[in-house]
Design a protein around this motif. Structure first.
Motif, PDB file in Angstrom:
ATOM      1  N   GLN A   1     -82.810  16.582  56.554  1.00 21.22           N
ATOM      2  CA  GLN A   1     -82.780  14.178  57.001  1.00 21.22           C
ATOM      3  C   GLN A   1     -82.798  13.006  55.782  1.00 21.22           C
ATOM      4  OE1 GLN A   1     -87.374  13.455  57.985  1.00 21.22           O
ATOM      5  NE2 GLN A   1     -86.762  12.059  59.575  1.00 21.22           N
ATOM      6  N   GLU A   2     -83.652  13.584  54.462  1.00 18.84           N
ATOM      7  CA  GLU A   2     -83.296  13.049  53.921  1.00 18.84           C
ATOM      8  C   GLU A   2     -81.767  12.462  53.214  1.00 18.84           C
ATOM      9  OE1 GLU A   2     -85.851  13.330  50.753  1.00 18.84           O
ATOM     10  OE2 GLU A   2     -84.948  11.964  49.223  1.00 18.84           O
TER      11      GLU A   2
ATOM     12  N   GLN B   1     -87.106  18.654  55.836  1.00 13.74           N
ATOM     13  CA  GLN B   1     -87.000  17.403  55.451  1.00 13.74           C
ATOM     14  C   GLN B   1     -85.527  17.089  54.079  1.00 13.74           C
ATOM     15  OE1 GLN B   1     -89.243  19.426  54.941  1.00 13.74           O
ATOM     16  NE2 GLN B   1     -90.985  18.779  54.512  1.00 13.74           N
ATOM     17  N   LYS B   2     -85.511  18.253  53.593  1.00 13.25           N
ATOM     18  CA  LYS B   2     -83.773  17.311  52.709  1.00 13.25           C
ATOM     19  C   LYS B   2     -82.586  17.569  53.579  1.00 13.25           C
ATOM     20  CE  LYS B   2     -85.573  17.899  49.172  1.00 13.25           C
ATOM     21  NZ  LYS B   2     -84.804  16.184  47.534  1.00 13.25           N
TER      22      LYS B   2
ATOM     23  N   GLU C   1     -95.680  13.503  55.899  1.00 11.27           N
ATOM     24  CA  GLU C   1     -94.262  14.400  55.564  1.00 11.27           C
ATOM     25  C   GLU C   1     -94.183  14.593  57.340  1.00 11.27           C
ATOM     26  OE1 GLU C   1     -92.749  15.749  52.877  1.00 11.27           O
ATOM     27  OE2 GLU C   1     -92.745  13.300  52.695  1.00 11.27           O
TER      28      GLU C   1
ATOM     29  N   TYR D   1     -77.395  10.878  45.273  1.00 11.23           N
ATOM     30  CA  TYR D   1     -76.987  11.435  46.299  1.00 11.23           C
ATOM     31  C   TYR D   1     -76.412  10.372  47.010  1.00 11.23           C
ATOM     32  CZ  TYR D   1     -81.048  14.720  47.447  1.00 11.23           C
ATOM     33  OH  TYR D   1     -81.457  15.273  47.987  1.00 11.23           O
TER      34      TYR D   1
ATOM     35  N   LEU E   1     -92.266  12.507  59.942  1.00  9.51           N
ATOM     36  CA  LEU E   1     -90.841  12.197  59.359  1.00  9.51           C
ATOM     37  C   LEU E   1     -89.726  13.526  60.175  1.00  9.51           C
ATOM     38  CD1 LEU E   1     -91.045  11.480  55.716  1.00  9.51           C
ATOM     39  CD2 LEU E   1     -89.585  10.314  57.038  1.00  9.51           C
ATOM     40  N   ILE E   2     -90.211  14.871  60.144  1.00 10.61           N
ATOM     41  CA  ILE E   2     -89.896  15.574  60.494  1.00 10.61           C
ATOM     42  C   ILE E   2     -90.301  16.181  62.256  1.00 10.61           C
ATOM     43  CG2 ILE E   2     -88.631  16.483  58.632  1.00 10.61           C
ATOM     44  CD1 ILE E   2     -90.414  18.968  58.469  1.00 10.61           C
TER      45      ILE E   2
ATOM     46  N   ARG F   1     -89.206   6.852  51.974  1.00 14.03           N
ATOM     47  CA  ARG F   1     -89.489   7.734  51.627  1.00 14.03           C
ATOM     48  C   ARG F   1     -90.266   7.707  50.044  1.00 14.03           C
ATOM     49  NH1 ARG F   1     -87.101  12.016  53.909  1.00 14.03           N
ATOM     50  NH2 ARG F   1     -86.084  11.328  55.509  1.00 14.03           N
TER      51      ARG F   1
END
Lengths: 353, 334
Positions: free
Chosen positions: B219-220, B216-217, A243, A299, A246-247, A54
């Motif tokens: 997934q994270e 994004q979030k 980026e 988190y 990643l998605i 990340r």
């Protein structure tokens, strides 16, 4: 002893301490934080790996940002450039449901990094040639950039179904870590190598400290400025690739959102002054990793969503205070004042007896 | 030099004013046909476009003349549009408020002109509720509730068993942006339905964290959930489809099968999630219906006939499980 002393006085000492404190905290309070498993297909899996993966985007961005800030400039457009680059690569490959690519992936990747460099060149021309203040010059792309990205994607989130695209930020079979970690590593090494082997680093510093003096000693100030902004654009272009991979999609509204601020924070945490001059690439890299570690920590601890920004802010303040010389001086003064008081109190007690 | 600039600017403004005025002429009422002034926020997403299309189509079907105005994401444009609707003397004004506050003055003007106002899709805050006649919108509470109802039914039908061998199915929740109407409503709706359900002992909410409505979030945060709870997670509830799509990738990266090992429920009903459901990677989406046009026209007609309408009217929202995804996808408008 000498070695220890030279380490504690080195510029990397405090950023490393901040990161170490965070990691130790995690080791104590988060169960299995340092656990790393190896999956069946030979990948590494665990929180530490997540942090590495990340943070690689931020590491790359902060490299470019460090050099820009060293010239006493700033580039607040990088987040928007990330969005543009992501939009370019995804629209070129195309969101075809059958998993085919409309443009060969290598070409699309080149185009997206190229557009990043182009954006950087635009900033460079405004700052170096037309002498527009860096904040203002890069503000233009910051505001316009997301609009450009929206235009490219026609306001949609373009999802790419072409399988190899995922490997830019995913794992190539047989490799232990996702590709983006290697990309980040390669870029760090490349920049450090160039700084060590050429005098460009010195030029950048002198431009940051005093551009007039730099000009009189024969440094091409315009070229140096132009190059650092172009490089920052290049870094943003590469980040956009990662980026979006990643998605597996380009989300023009959210790709790279607020990343410019995180990149600036990473540089600041790394000990480079925003006023320019001396810069610490290693510090910025550690700063970037620290920011991601912080997010992952919060988190992992399950801090509730509405408290998240506050807790993050408090942690950042603490990290900044650790690194502030003034704050440490004040603390030392307070401590010595207290011990002095204690001594007089003891002395009084003895006298009475 | 300054004078020239000022001249040019004022000329441009004049031109703009003339341009705006162009619409007014055709607004003269023809006979007894109803005219509606409608101010839309803009066209920021596919969802919004579908919303606009629905209003336009429904107006045509209902024989209502529509004065459409696009506010391009600016409140002052919307206020301007509403004022021009009042000046034109339309029969009814409808608009999608871009923000919640700042509407009192202009709505008062509409009320003084005796033009009924209908609020569409989004909510607004005014001191005097009589400034508008009705609100038409989606109900995030019912969406959350319908989501849970589907989940309870699905768990019974499929005989879902907790993967960790315990006696409760563990749920993780990806919340939307903190404080947004959608996040608050969907959370409350889901939790209330769960608390009131006879099946409440079967489920346990393990963790809840914001994914800010983005891929994004989503997934994270899912990555982090998977590290923290590993094999305990049985169900993922994502408060919008994009976060679910991000989370699906995180689940796959962890070597699990989304849709099978972890049951996924999400909200909104965008095309991407239908694609994922066809691939078997997600299980259900509860739609947030943008097709509000028909209901709007119906309500407008009732108001003008003098019939009483409810202050808040909700559109029908569908629940789309994976087995109907393939059939539904081609007919999806957004």
């Amino acid at each position: 002893m000498d070695k220890l002393k030279s380490f504690t006085s080195s510029s990397l000492f405090l950023p490393i301490v901040a990161l170490a404190v965070l990691l130790i905290f995690n080791g104590i309070f988060v169960e299995g934080f340092f656990d790393i498993q190896i999956t069946e297909d030979g990948r590494l899996f665990g929180r530490v790996i997540d942090i590495l993966t990340r943070s690689s985007s931020l590491v790359i961005l902060s490299l470019g940002m460090t050099l820009v800030i060293a010239t006493s400039g700033i580039d607040i457009s990088v987040g928007a450039v990330v969005a543009i680059s992501a939009a370019v690569v995804c629209t070129l490959i195309g969101g075809r449901g059958d998993g085919a690519a409309e443009t060969p992936m290598a070409l699309a990747m080149l185009a997206s990094v190229g557009i990043g460099i182009l954006c950087g060149i635009w900033n460079g021309i405004l700052v170096a040639k037309f002498k527009i203040q860096a904040v203002v010059a890069t503000l233009i792309l910051m505001t316009a950039g997301r609009g450009i990205a929206q235009l490219l994607t026609e306001g949609q989130i373009v999802t790419v179904y072409y399988k190899p695209f995922a490997s830019i930020a995913g794992v190539i079979p047989g490799m232990p870590l996702p590709t983006n970690v290697f990309i980040a590593l390669a870029m760090v090494l490349l920049v450090v190598f160039v700084m060590k082997k050429t005098s460009i680093g010195l030029f950048i510093q002198s431009v940051g400290i005093n551009p007039t003096a730099a000009k009189y000693v024969g440094i091409n100030v315009t070229l140096v400025l132009f190059l650092v902004y172009a490089f920052s654009g290049f870094c943003a272009g590469v980040t956009g690739l990662i980026e979006s991979s990643l998605i597996k999609a380009a989300d023009a509204n959210n790709a790279g959102l607020n990343m410019e601020m995180d990149a600036i924070l990473a540089v600041a945490l790394g000990g480079t002054l925003l006023s320019g001059g001396k810069f610490y690439l290693g510090g910025s890299v550690i700063g970037a990793v620290t920011i991601q570690t912080l997010t992952t920590t919060l988190y992992a601890l399950g801090v509730s969503a509405d408290q998240l920004p506050v807790v993050k802010a408090i942690a950042v303040i603490a990290i900044c205070l650790i690194q502030s010389k003034k704050a440490r001086d004040l603390f030392d003064k307070w401590k010595s004042g207290r011990s002095a008081k204690a001594v007089t109190a003891d002395a009084k007690a003895v006298n009475k007896a | 030099m300054k004078k020239i600039i000022a001249l040019v600017v004022s000329m441009m403004m004049l031109l703009l004013a003339v341009g705006c005025g162009g619409g007014e002429e055709q607004s003269k009422k023809d006979g007894d046909k109803i005219t509606m002034g409608f101010s839309q926020i803009g066209a920021e997403s596919e969802w919004r476009t579908a919303n606009t299309e629905s209003v336009k189509q429904a107006a045509k079907d209902a024989g209502i003349e529509l004065q459409f105005s696009d506010a391009q994401q600016k409140q002052e444009n919307q206020i301007k549009a509403i004022r021009s609707f009042i000046a034109q003397g339309v029969d009814v004004i409808a608009f999608v408020p871009i923000v919640e506050t700042g509407w009192d003055t202009v709505l008062k003007e509409a009320k003084d002109a005796k033009i009924p106002v209908i609020i569409v899709d989004r909510d607004l805050k005014v001191e005097d509720d009589s400034l508008y006649v009705a609100k038409i919108g989606t109900n995030m509470l019912t969406e959350g509730q319908k989501g849970f109802e589907w989940l309870a039914k699905y768990a019974n039908e499929k005989q879902l068993k907790p993967r960790d061998g315990g006696n409760k199915l563990n749920i993780v929740v990806l919340e939307g942006t903190v404080g947004s109407t959608a996040a608050l409503g969907r959370t409350k709706g889901f939790n209330d339905a769960m608390a009131a359900s006879p099946d409440k002992d079967k489920f346990n909410i393990l963790a809840s964290q914001t994914g800010e409505f983005t891929r994004q979030k989503g997934q994270e945060v899912m990555e982090s959930f998977l590290k923290s709870y590993g094999n305990k997670i049985d169900i993922l509830v994502a408060q919008n489809d994009d976060m679910a799509l991000g989370a699906i990738q995180a689940i796959e990266a962890a070597g699990l099968k989304p849709g099978k090992d972890i049951t996924i429920l999400s909200f909104d009903g965008v095309k991407g999630i239908f694609q994922a459901m066809i691939e078997g990677k997600s299980n259900c989406t509860v739609e947030c219906n943008p097709l509000q046009g028909e209901l709007l026209m119906e309500t407008a007609k009732k108001i003008l006939k003098g019939e009483k309408v409810d202050k808040i009217v909700y559109v029908d929202e569908g629940v789309f499980p994976a087995d109907v995804a393939e059939k539904t996808l081609p007919s999806r408008k957004y």
